[in-house]
Scaffold this active site. Structure first.
Site, PDB file in Angstrom:
ATOM      1  N   ASP A 184       0.848  -1.185   0.000  1.00 21.98           N
ATOM      2  CA  ASP A 184       0.000   0.000   0.000  1.00 21.98           C
ATOM      3  C   ASP A 184       0.891   1.245   0.000  1.00 21.98           C
ATOM      4  O   ASP A 184       1.849   1.323   0.778  1.00 21.98           O
ATOM      5  CB  ASP A 184      -0.913   0.008   1.231  1.00 21.98           C
ATOM      6  CG  ASP A 184      -1.899   1.159   1.189  1.00 21.98           C
ATOM      7  OD1 ASP A 184      -2.971   0.988   0.583  1.00 21.98           O
ATOM      8  OD2 ASP A 184      -1.584   2.233   1.755  1.00 21.98           O
ATOM      9  N   ASN A 192      -1.917  13.051  -4.078  1.00 17.58           N
ATOM     10  CA  ASN A 192      -2.989  13.578  -4.927  1.00 17.58           C
ATOM     11  C   ASN A 192      -3.369  14.997  -4.535  1.00 17.58           C
ATOM     12  O   ASN A 192      -3.544  15.876  -5.392  1.00 17.58           O
ATOM     13  CB  ASN A 192      -4.219  12.671  -4.849  1.00 17.58           C
ATOM     14  CG  ASN A 192      -4.099  11.442  -5.736  1.00 17.58           C
ATOM     15  OD1 ASN A 192      -3.415  11.479  -6.757  1.00 17.58           O
ATOM     16  ND2 ASN A 192      -4.758  10.370  -5.344  1.00 17.58           N
ATOM     17  N   HIS A 197      -3.807  14.739  -9.321  1.00 22.79           N
ATOM     18  CA  HIS A 197      -4.065  13.336  -9.662  1.00 22.79           C
ATOM     19  C   HIS A 197      -3.162  12.839 -10.786  1.00 22.79           C
ATOM     20  O   HIS A 197      -2.891  11.627 -10.883  1.00 22.79           O
ATOM     21  CB  HIS A 197      -5.531  13.142 -10.033  1.00 22.79           C
ATOM     22  CG  HIS A 197      -6.446  13.252  -8.850  1.00 22.79           C
ATOM     23  ND1 HIS A 197      -6.705  12.189  -8.014  1.00 22.79           N
ATOM     24  CD2 HIS A 197      -7.139  14.301  -8.354  1.00 22.79           C
ATOM     25  CE1 HIS A 197      -7.534  12.561  -7.053  1.00 22.79           C
ATOM     26  NE2 HIS A 197      -7.814  13.852  -7.234  1.00 22.79           N
ATOM     27  N   ASP A 201      -1.256   9.382 -10.581  1.00 23.96           N
ATOM     28  CA  ASP A 201      -1.292   8.300 -11.577  1.00 23.96           C
ATOM     29  C   ASP A 201       0.122   7.903 -11.982  1.00 23.96           C
ATOM     30  O   ASP A 201       0.426   6.717 -12.146  1.00 23.96           O
ATOM     31  CB  ASP A 201      -2.073   8.747 -12.812  1.00 23.96           C
ATOM     32  CG  ASP A 201      -3.566   8.849 -12.559  1.00 23.96           C
ATOM     33  OD1 ASP A 201      -4.025   8.368 -11.497  1.00 23.96           O
ATOM     34  OD2 ASP A 201      -4.272   9.407 -13.416  1.00 23.96           O
ATOM     35  N   GLU A 227      -4.618   2.371  -4.322  1.00 23.06           N
ATOM     36  CA  GLU A 227      -3.157   2.379  -4.247  1.00 23.06           C
ATOM     37  C   GLU A 227      -2.618   1.079  -3.651  1.00 23.06           C
ATOM     38  O   GLU A 227      -1.499   1.026  -3.161  1.00 23.06           O
ATOM     39  CB  GLU A 227      -2.676   3.570  -3.419  1.00 23.06           C
ATOM     40  CG  GLU A 227      -3.105   3.579  -1.961  1.00 23.06           C
ATOM     41  CD  GLU A 227      -4.445   4.270  -1.725  1.00 23.06           C
ATOM     42  OE1 GLU A 227      -4.676   4.717  -0.595  1.00 23.06           O
ATOM     43  OE2 GLU A 227      -5.238   4.366  -2.688  1.00 23.06           O
TER      44      GLU A 227
END
Length: 319
Positions: A184, A192, A197, A201, A227
């Protein structure tokens, strides 16, 4: 699908008489087809090895190796079995026609042939082959989309769970080792929120690449959701699974993304577990790895925590 263009196709013409090759070659060249020629059955096979044609015009009656033998030879090869073969023959006997179809031909033309008919049949079977090829590509792409995470390019959750179930059944059937990792991204929401974002990504994609590069060929990895990533390591016990997890963790910690020239660092927390004979399904391992991941987060993040079934039972955690 693109419109039919003869220049996109290579036709192999096989005949032991040069005059026939010249006539057929002139007809095909005039239409725009690329052509190559062979004057014997053996030479036809050699031409196939040099450049796979899209269609073959094959003379039936040739010395040493006739058209039937050539067709049978080519149909036995996986790379050639779907190339359409049209027999060209002076024979009017029905048994020859039936033999031709039985050996794998898709059509036949009798000599002396009519040029418009020859071109019409060549075009028909090339269009059919082109349509089949395009459909196969479309099906393969749909299968890829159905099993691949669109952002990272690795397996999606559904495909990942299928792979995990297969690995679990193999471990259970043959009493083999299997480790499961859950990774994680630490404080991913802050990435973010602070950088947007798009960078988030980019971070997930970079992490996916780092995980794949740290694993063996037989291992499986996919995006579990958001994630989170899950990896299945066959033939791997808990200690070795933790070594892999730490290698992944270190690799990711060394990565740098950039936001307006400012470096952005990332870390991951990893939970690891191993298969036990008491496990009934792959979900048992995933849930146990998730508990180990919880402890890694609770202990400060950027950490690997391993948990066996015995650890879970005794409420002790192995680092």
């Amino acid at each position: 699908m693109e419109p039919f263009n003869p220049s996109n196709f290579l036709v192999l013409v096989v005949d032991d008489l040069n005059i026939n090759l010249q006539i057929v070659g002139a007809i095909l060249d005039g239409e725009g087809y690329a052509t190559t020629f062979a004057t014997s059955g053996q030479q036809a096979i050699e031409r196939m090895n040099a450049a796979l044609p899209d269609l073959i015009l094959l003379d039936l009656m040739m010395p040493e190796m006739d058209g039937f033998e050539v067709c049978e030879n080519l149909r036995a090869r996986p790379e050639c079995c779907e190339i359409p073969i049209i027999f060209v023959t002076a024979s009017q006997e029905k048994k020859h026609v039936l033999q031709a179809f039985d050996r794998g031909a898709v059509d036949y033309i009798t000599k002396p042939f009519n040029p418009p008919e020859l071109l019409a049949r060549v075009k028909l079977h090339l269009e059919l082959k082109h349509t089949r090829d395009e459909l196969k590509k479309a099906v393969a792409e749909l299968e890829r989309l159905a099993t691949t995470d669109a952002l990272t390019g690795i397996a999606n959750r559904r495909s990942l769970l299928t792979m995990g179930e297969n690995e679990f059944l193999r471990a259970r059937r043959y009493d083999r080792e299997l480790s499961v990792l859950i990774l994680d991204v630490d404080r991913f929401k802050q990435i973010n929120d602070n950088y947007g974002h798009a960078l988030g990504d980019e971070a997930l994609t970079a992490i996916a690449r780092a995980i794949v590069s740290s694993m063996r060929k037989g291992d499986s990895v996919g995006r579990f959701g958001g994630e989170e990533f899950v990896a299945f390591l066959p033939e791997t016990n808990l200690d070795d699974g933790m070594k892999v997890a730490n290698r992944i963790r270190t690799t990711i910690a060394e990565l740098s993304l950039f936001f307006r020239t400012k470096p952005v660092k990332m870390t991951v927390s990893v939970g690891v577990t191993e298969y036990s004979k008491e496990d009934l399904k792959i979900d048992d391992l995933i849930q146990r790895a998730d508990k180990a991941l919880y402890h890694a987060k609770h202990r400060g993040r950027n950490l690997v925590v391993g948990m066996s079934l015995q650890d879970l039972k005794s409420a002790s955690i192995t680092l």
